[in-house]
Design a protein around this motif. Sequence first.
Motif, PDB file in Angstrom:
ATOM      1  N   GLY A 261      37.409  45.023  59.582  1.00  0.00           N
ATOM      2  CA  GLY A 261      38.067  43.078  59.125  1.00  0.00           C
ATOM      3  C   GLY A 261      37.116  43.036  57.541  1.00  0.00           C
ATOM      4  N   PHE A 262      36.317  43.543  56.894  1.00  0.00           N
ATOM      5  CA  PHE A 262      35.686  43.788  56.189  1.00  0.00           C
ATOM      6  C   PHE A 262      36.045  43.995  54.792  1.00  0.00           C
ATOM      7  N   ILE A 263      35.925  42.801  54.109  1.00  0.00           N
ATOM      8  CA  ILE A 263      36.247  43.172  52.717  1.00  0.00           C
ATOM      9  C   ILE A 263      34.766  43.733  50.734  1.00  0.00           C
ATOM     10  N   LEU A 264      35.016  44.623  50.521  1.00  0.00           N
ATOM     11  CA  LEU A 264      34.291  44.879  49.762  1.00  0.00           C
ATOM     12  C   LEU A 264      34.288  43.811  48.752  1.00  0.00           C
ATOM     13  N   ARG A 265      33.219  42.311  48.927  1.00  0.00           N
ATOM     14  CA  ARG A 265      33.925  41.204  47.686  1.00  0.00           C
ATOM     15  C   ARG A 265      34.230  41.253  46.434  1.00  0.00           C
ATOM     16  N   TYR A 266      32.573  41.713  46.365  1.00  0.00           N
ATOM     17  CA  TYR A 266      32.588  41.326  44.445  1.00  0.00           C
ATOM     18  C   TYR A 266      32.870  43.409  44.123  1.00  0.00           C
ATOM     19  N   PRO A 267      33.992  44.028  43.553  1.00  0.00           N
ATOM     20  CA  PRO A 267      34.268  45.587  43.850  1.00  0.00           C
ATOM     21  C   PRO A 267      33.789  45.594  42.036  1.00  0.00           C
ATOM     22  N   GLU A 268      33.227  46.801  41.891  1.00  0.00           N
ATOM     23  CA  GLU A 268      33.547  46.741  40.448  1.00  0.00           C
ATOM     24  C   GLU A 268      34.051  47.006  38.858  1.00  0.00           C
ATOM     25  N   GLY A 269      33.870  45.836  37.912  1.00  0.00           N
ATOM     26  CA  GLY A 269      35.362  46.429  36.814  1.00  0.00           C
ATOM     27  C   GLY A 269      36.177  45.240  37.917  1.00  0.00           C
ATOM     28  N   LYS A 270      35.691  44.225  37.990  1.00  0.00           N
ATOM     29  CA  LYS A 270      36.268  42.517  38.777  1.00  0.00           C
ATOM     30  C   LYS A 270      35.385  42.190  38.385  1.00  0.00           C
ATOM     31  N   GLU A 271      34.340  41.874  37.887  1.00  0.00           N
ATOM     32  CA  GLU A 271      33.705  40.366  37.953  1.00  0.00           C
ATOM     33  C   GLU A 271      34.514  39.356  37.199  1.00  0.00           C
ATOM     34  N   GLU A 272      35.237  39.496  35.976  1.00  0.00           N
ATOM     35  CA  GLU A 272      36.168  38.478  35.952  1.00  0.00           C
ATOM     36  C   GLU A 272      37.396  37.944  36.385  1.00  0.00           C
ATOM     37  N   ILE A 273      37.681  38.330  37.941  1.00  0.00           N
ATOM     38  CA  ILE A 273      38.472  37.912  38.812  1.00  0.00           C
ATOM     39  C   ILE A 273      37.847  37.708  39.832  1.00  0.00           C
ATOM     40  N   THR A 274      36.643  37.548  40.093  1.00  0.00           N
ATOM     41  CA  THR A 274      35.495  37.153  40.859  1.00  0.00           C
ATOM     42  C   THR A 274      34.297  36.606  40.720  1.00  0.00           C
ATOM     43  N   GLY A 275      34.540  36.357  39.429  1.00  0.00           N
ATOM     44  CA  GLY A 275      32.819  35.816  39.347  1.00  0.00           C
ATOM     45  C   GLY A 275      32.066  36.337  38.631  1.00  0.00           C
ATOM     46  N   TYR A 276      31.157  37.573  39.768  1.00  0.00           N
ATOM     47  CA  TYR A 276      29.866  38.072  40.128  1.00  0.00           C
ATOM     48  C   TYR A 276      30.366  39.671  39.403  1.00  0.00           C
ATOM     49  N   MET A 277      29.055  40.166  39.491  1.00  0.00           N
ATOM     50  CA  MET A 277      29.017  41.117  39.505  1.00  0.00           C
ATOM     51  C   MET A 277      28.944  42.353  40.042  1.00  0.00           C
ATOM     52  N   HIS A 278      29.315  43.170  40.543  1.00  0.00           N
ATOM     53  CA  HIS A 278      29.146  44.250  42.032  1.00  0.00           C
ATOM     54  C   HIS A 278      28.378  44.197  43.238  1.00  0.00           C
TER      55      HIS A 278
END
Length: 308
Positions: A261-278
């Motif tokens: 039930g866990f997800i990697l919350r701030y994946p690589e290359g998605k900084e623009e979407i999540t707002g955080y670095m990997h």
Amino acid sequence: MMEFNRFNHNKKSNRTWIVLSIIVFIIVLAAGSWIGYNGWNVNRSIDNLVAVWNSENKGGEGEMIPTGGDPTETPEVPERQQAEPEPVPEAPKQPEEKPEVTPPQEKPSEDVKTPVQPEQTIDHGGYIEGVKIPKEPTYINGVLIANKKNPLPQDFAPGENKEAREAFDKMAAEAKLSGFELVAFSTYRSFDYQTTLYNRYVEKDGQEAADRYSARPGFSEHQTGLAFDIGEKNFEQYWADSEFGNTPAGQWVAENAHKYGFILRYPEGKEEITGYMHESWHFRYVGEGIARDVYIKGITLEEYLNIQ
Ligand SMILES: [Zn+2]
């Protein structure tokens, strides 16, 4: 005499032919010009000819269809029905028959219609300038969300989530069978604790750098009680370190966390979407169903909830 007569007769008929040919030639030339004038659209040429004919005969309001305009914009049907009592049989005008289709007035009117969007100013930390801490937390499709656009109330203090802790313990037991001793070194953080933490980072690295790896108070997912920072026992050097993702334990978590039930919350290359670095160590509990979906699709929670 007979010969002369026949000759005369032939001459006469020849002249008739020449006159007829000239008339036919003029008609063809006129028709050609008329169709050309109407943008080589035969249907429209006929319509316009009928309109001119009607206006001349009735001295009325026969309207010519403009050659350059867009047929969809011209309210021609009601006007023509006024001008001529009987409906024109070949009504539909095909826009693809017209050589040039760009109506000159379309651009400016479009510009006028475009509403002025109130622009959100995003500051260097990726936060919306002037965003206020809300009174209620944000749930989207039943999923609690905390990110740079959706902060949590200051008094939102649920503590560590029990279901998430149970899921983590199950995962840790399974990881142990593979030789990895997992530790959740940071889970629930209160608003006040996040304030202390953030201020400490700002003091150390400056606000711009701190904003890349630490959330401002109210914006931390750890305040939900559902975020788990995972590391390996006896490998503290990789805790909250990007290298954790390259360790065997880190890889095991990345590949198996969704089953619990866990997800990697701030994946690589998605900084623009999540707002955080990997962050290879930061996992968020969302339940097995959503976690599996997010993992298989390789997307972020924002993309899954369609709130980017
Ligand atoms: Zn974290």
